[in-house]
Design a protein around this motif. Structure first.
Motif, PDB file in Angstrom:
ATOM      1  N   LEU A 113     165.550 -15.993  27.280  1.00  0.00           N
ATOM      2  CA  LEU A 113     166.435 -17.128  26.986  1.00  0.00           C
ATOM      3  C   LEU A 113     167.908 -16.835  27.252  1.00  0.00           C
ATOM      4  N   SER A 114     168.285 -15.576  27.406  1.00  0.00           N
ATOM      5  CA  SER A 114     169.701 -15.291  27.669  1.00  0.00           C
ATOM      6  C   SER A 114     169.827 -14.014  28.470  1.00  0.00           C
ATOM      7  N   ASN A 115     170.964 -13.876  29.155  1.00  0.00           N
ATOM      8  CA  ASN A 115     171.237 -12.685  29.952  1.00  0.00           C
ATOM      9  C   ASN A 115     172.746 -12.554  30.126  1.00  0.00           C
ATOM     10  N   VAL A 116     173.232 -11.306  30.116  1.00  0.00           N
ATOM     11  CA  VAL A 116     174.647 -11.024  30.390  1.00  0.00           C
ATOM     12  C   VAL A 116     174.734  -9.806  31.298  1.00  0.00           C
ATOM     13  N   TRP A 117     175.888  -9.654  31.948  1.00  0.00           N
ATOM     14  CA  TRP A 117     176.152  -8.538  32.861  1.00  0.00           C
ATOM     15  C   TRP A 117     176.924  -7.484  32.073  1.00  0.00           C
ATOM     16  N   SER A 118     176.207  -6.592  31.397  1.00  0.00           N
ATOM     17  CA  SER A 118     176.837  -5.681  30.437  1.00  0.00           C
ATOM     18  C   SER A 118     176.879  -4.267  30.975  1.00  0.00           C
ATOM     19  N   GLY A 119     178.070  -3.706  31.015  1.00  0.00           N
ATOM     20  CA  GLY A 119     178.329  -2.356  31.525  1.00  0.00           C
ATOM     21  C   GLY A 119     179.779  -2.207  31.915  1.00  0.00           C
ATOM     22  N   ARG A 120     180.329  -3.261  32.493  1.00  0.00           N
ATOM     23  CA  ARG A 120     181.757  -3.367  32.783  1.00  0.00           C
ATOM     24  C   ARG A 120     182.217  -4.766  32.397  1.00  0.00           C
ATOM     25  N   PRO A 121     182.486  -5.014  31.133  1.00  0.00           N
ATOM     26  CA  PRO A 121     182.518  -4.088  30.001  1.00  0.00           C
ATOM     27  C   PRO A 121     181.188  -4.080  29.242  1.00  0.00           C
ATOM     28  N   HIS A 122     181.164  -3.288  28.135  1.00  0.00           N
ATOM     29  CA  HIS A 122     180.036  -3.326  27.218  1.00  0.00           C
ATOM     30  C   HIS A 122     180.174  -4.548  26.302  1.00  0.00           C
ATOM     31  N   TYR A 123     179.076  -5.265  26.132  1.00  0.00           N
ATOM     32  CA  TYR A 123     179.080  -6.429  25.223  1.00  0.00           C
ATOM     33  C   TYR A 123     178.822  -5.977  23.786  1.00  0.00           C
ATOM     34  N   GLN A 124     179.224  -6.832  22.851  1.00  0.00           N
ATOM     35  CA  GLN A 124     179.120  -6.516  21.420  1.00  0.00           C
ATOM     36  C   GLN A 124     178.259  -7.589  20.727  1.00  0.00           C
TER      37      GLN A 124
ATOM     38  N   THR B 106     186.766   2.328  32.523  1.00  0.00           N
ATOM     39  CA  THR B 106     187.401   1.950  33.786  1.00  0.00           C
ATOM     40  C   THR B 106     188.602   1.032  33.600  1.00  0.00           C
ATOM     41  N   GLY B 107     188.773   0.504  32.389  1.00  0.00           N
ATOM     42  CA  GLY B 107     189.820  -0.498  32.184  1.00  0.00           C
ATOM     43  C   GLY B 107     189.347  -1.914  32.451  1.00  0.00           C
ATOM     44  N   ILE B 108     188.082  -2.065  32.871  1.00  0.00           N
ATOM     45  CA  ILE B 108     187.512  -3.407  33.052  1.00  0.00           C
ATOM     46  C   ILE B 108     187.046  -3.895  31.685  1.00  0.00           C
TER      47      ILE B 108
END
Length: 726
Positions: free
Chosen positions: A404-415, A444-446
């Motif tokens: 039901l959901s998806n995010v692009w987590s790594g740059r940055p890390h999601y909380q 990385t600063g992203i």
């Protein structure tokens, strides 16, 4: 599904260090007890650790403050005894050692109260599907409102401008800025683009990326005047002044609104139509909310990068999943094969990517023939974070199975750790997007403040789902309503909460002080005309790896129509006869009366008569009550005839002119000096003058316009009369 792709991820450094991706993640969970109140934090130890620091703040506090404790690197537990029941805490644990610094976050508490009202949500519907999905959209609204949201729907054309879409949101926000919290975009509502970024590190991907965060920013300044970026491929991401794509690469100000999107446009890899994919999503969204299917609280992590220089992308999973499903319920395994036929609440996968694939995980085409039994997903890899592309890999998991959901987590890390105590997933998105150093985001600063961060999915979804009640029936009987329901199949519930709203009060109000343990409730005194809507929600003290909180099922509702307005409104008039006053009750629907005549005498009859032994101004009050409502009113009564006959009063004194403009004369036939007092209509003396000569002028021009009572005393006689200063 392990495979090798030609397109690989570009990193800040290609140096590979022999460390684990779990090193940057402090995997923390909590055990709580009530008496005495205590929160015990537990985390998985790490051989490279030299020390841990523990921080605590209230959930909504903006800073961490000083550390509560500094512990040896061999310790993996902290007991906090200085806590209170019902308080929502947040902890940060930082790890130092010979390798990578580690971070862990947990939202913990003991018997944290339920969230009844979550605020207002703007639902933006792609008008292409308004008719064909009308019943499913209506069901979605019913479901979202059943979880405490107030929905504001707008149907939007695909050809509309992003400015038009934003204006709809702004209008709703300015109507109720305190309560509007989220935006749910369903279908291919126009996509904002912004910036000149390539958070995946590829030079050929530098330009404008999709920026749904634009819809969540109420007061930021978004411009389209200075960015020129024309070298990136594809042309879709190129950005020049005046092209409708914004300049900003980071959000101008903190976002106010959570924004989630479900969009299956331009996904030809799937044999099903866009309409069918959207319908499938609404069906599984409903089934998850109503616990028609139940996700097992465990997580799978498929890491195809490992630890690269300063980055460990899969630590996003380890950090988030420990407080959500528990330290022992996280498995490192293949993303697709693990969830094929097996239920997982959370999943994470990363690998070298393209727009349609991630190395070691699979490709969009793999999702066209799968039925994965996960619910919440996080993926990471090159290119596909730019989600408005054909057959996009970030959107693909939502087009099949239960995801039901998806995010692009790594740059940055999601909380997402707040979901363990009842928050919705959009809350985690928003604190990630607004993160300005409160949480570790990326070496990385992203950061979350880059415009590319977005949620694919319904932003109102929650981690812990309860089975709802059924068969709610509201039956009106005169001024009461009898509500019944069939019990939830959930085990160990505390009872039920009942909420009501009607045509006069549009916000749900909780009717019961404590959970209802039976399956019925009588709502007495429907005092207003109109439709009454009743919402029944099961309540359970939910125990999670982060503590305990009162969780509620989504509400099931029924309505009743009240034809009578039975508000009790106090009103009366009166007649003065000498020193007696007859009071005439004019109250609506009263059953009891409480009179106070202002002279120390009380009465409880409907139409009493009061006798006064002194002249003066008396404040008379009536409290009229029914079984449903109480109301009080009052007025000043002027008594002037005690000790004087009517003829004496008429012939003794006169005031002229009356009305006047604050100047008048007083004349008495006895040709004697007099004392004068002036009262307002509440009986307060506002002016007094003694021993005035007969026929002298009284000057009251300084007093506000209005009606006053003049009292004239001549020897033993008293005269009162109303005077109008105009």
């Amino acid at each position: 599904m392990k495979n090798t792709l030609l397109c690989f991820f570009i990193f800040v450094s290609g140096l590979i260090i022999a460390q684990s991706v779990t090193d940057p993640a402090v995997q923390v969970s909590a055990v709580v007890q009530n008496n005495p109140a205590k929160i015990t934090l537990n985390w998985i130890g790490n051989a490279t650790s030299t020390s841990y620091q523990i921080y605590r703040k209230l959930k909504t506090a903006p800073v961490w403050g000083n550390a509560l404790a500094t512990l040896s690197g061999t310790i993996n537990q902290y007991i906090d005894n200085s806590v209170s029941l019902g308080t929502n805490y947040e902890y940060k644990i930082t790890r130092t050692g010979s390798g990578y610094a580690g971070y862990g976050y947990i939202n913990a508490g003991i018997e944290v109260p339920e969230i009844s009202n979550r605020g207002k949500l703007v639902l933006l519907i792609d008008s292409s599907f308004s008719a064909t999905l009308s019943s499913e959209i209506s069901r979605l609204i019913y479901d979202i409102e059943g979880d405490g949201w107030d929905v504001r729907r707008h149907d939007v054309s695909r050809s509309a401008s992003v400015y038009h879409v934003k204006s709809l949101i702004l209008n709703d926000y300015h109507v109720d800025s305190l309560n509007l919290k989220a935006v749910f975009i369903f279908g291919h509502v126009p996509v904002p683009y912004s910036g000149n970024i390539n958070p995946d590190g590829h030079p050929d991907h530098l330009g404008a990326w999709p920026a749904d965060c634009y819809y969540g920013d109420i007061d930021g300044n978004w411009t389209d005047s200075f960015i020129t970026s024309t070298t990136a491929s594809p042309a879709r991401t190129q950005n020049v002044p005046g092209d409708g794509k914004f300049d900003q690469s980071t959000i101008p100000t903190d976002l106010e609104l959570q924004v989630g999107r479900v969009d299956f446009s331009n996904m030809p890899a799937f044999s099903q139509s866009e309409f069918q994919l959207l319908k499938n999503y609404l069906d599984k969204d409903h089934n998850y909310r109503k616990k028609i299917f139940q996700a097992i609280k465990r997580a799978v992590i498929d890491d195809n990068f490992g630890y690269f220089s300063s980055e460990a992308f899969a630590s996003s999973g380890y950090k988030n999943f420990a407080p959500l499903v528990g330290n022992t319920n996280i498995t490192a395994a293949d993303y697709i094969t693990s969830m094929t036929g097996n239920s997982y609440l959370w999943s994470y996968g990363c690998g070298g990517g393209s727009y349609t694939s991630a190395s070691g995980i699979g490709a969009t085409t793999n999702f066209t023939n799968t039925n994965l039994q996960g619910v919440f997903s996080m993926l990471f890899g090159s290119y596909f974070g730019d989600w408005d592309s054909q057959n996009n890999f970030l959107r693909a998991p939502l087009a099949q199975g239960n995801i039901l959901s998806n995010v692009w987590s790594g740059r940055p890390h999601y909380q997402f750790h707040h979901l363990a105590l009842g928050e919705n997933i959009g809350y985690g998105l928003l604190i990630t997007q607004n993160n300005n150093g409160l949480y570790f985001d990326s070496p990385t600063g992203i950061t979350g403040r880059w415009i590319h961060n977005a949620l694919m999915g319904d932003p109102t979804l929650r981690n812990d789902v309860l089975s709802p009640v059924s068969n709610v029936v509201a039956t009106r009987n005169n001024s009461n309503c009898y509500i019944t329901w069939s019990a939830s199949t959930e085990t160990a519930i505390a009872g039920y909460n009942l909420y009501m709203r009607n045509d006069s009060f549009n916000v749900y109000t909780k009717l019961n002080a404590s959970p209802i343990t039976g399956n019925s409730y009588t709502h007495t005194c429907l005092v207003y005309k109109g439709i009454y809507k009743y919402l029944v929600r099961a309540v359970k003290l939910e125990q999670t790896p982060s503590g305990t909180y009162y969780n509620m099922s989504e509400g099931i509702s029924d309505t009743a129509f009240n034809t009578n307005d039975i508000r009790s409104i106090a009103a009366f008039n009166y007649t003065v006869i000498g020193n007696k006053v007859a009071f005439h009750n004019l109250a609506s629907y009263p059953s009891t009366f409480a009179w106070d005549f202002g002279n120390g005498i009380l009465s409880s009859i409907a139409n009493p008569t009061a006798t006064y032994n002194n002249n003066g101004l008396f404040y008379v009050q009536l409290a009229a009550a029914s079984n449903c409502l109480n109301d009080t009113t009052g007025t000043v009564v002027n008594i002037t005839e005690v000790g004087l006959t009517k003829s004496q009063l008429k012939n003794t004194t006169s005031i002229y002119p009356n009305p006047n403009q604050g100047r008048f004369k007083v004349l008495n036939s006895l040709n004697k000096n007099f004392d004068l007092r002036l009262f307002d209509l509440l009986g307060k003396m506002v002016f007094e003058q003694k021993n005035l000569p007969n026929d002298s002028e009284v000057i009251l021009e300084k007093f506000p316009k209005g009606i006053y009572v003049i009292e004239i005393n001549v020897e033993e006689a008293t005269f009162r009369e109303q005077v109008l200063i105009d």
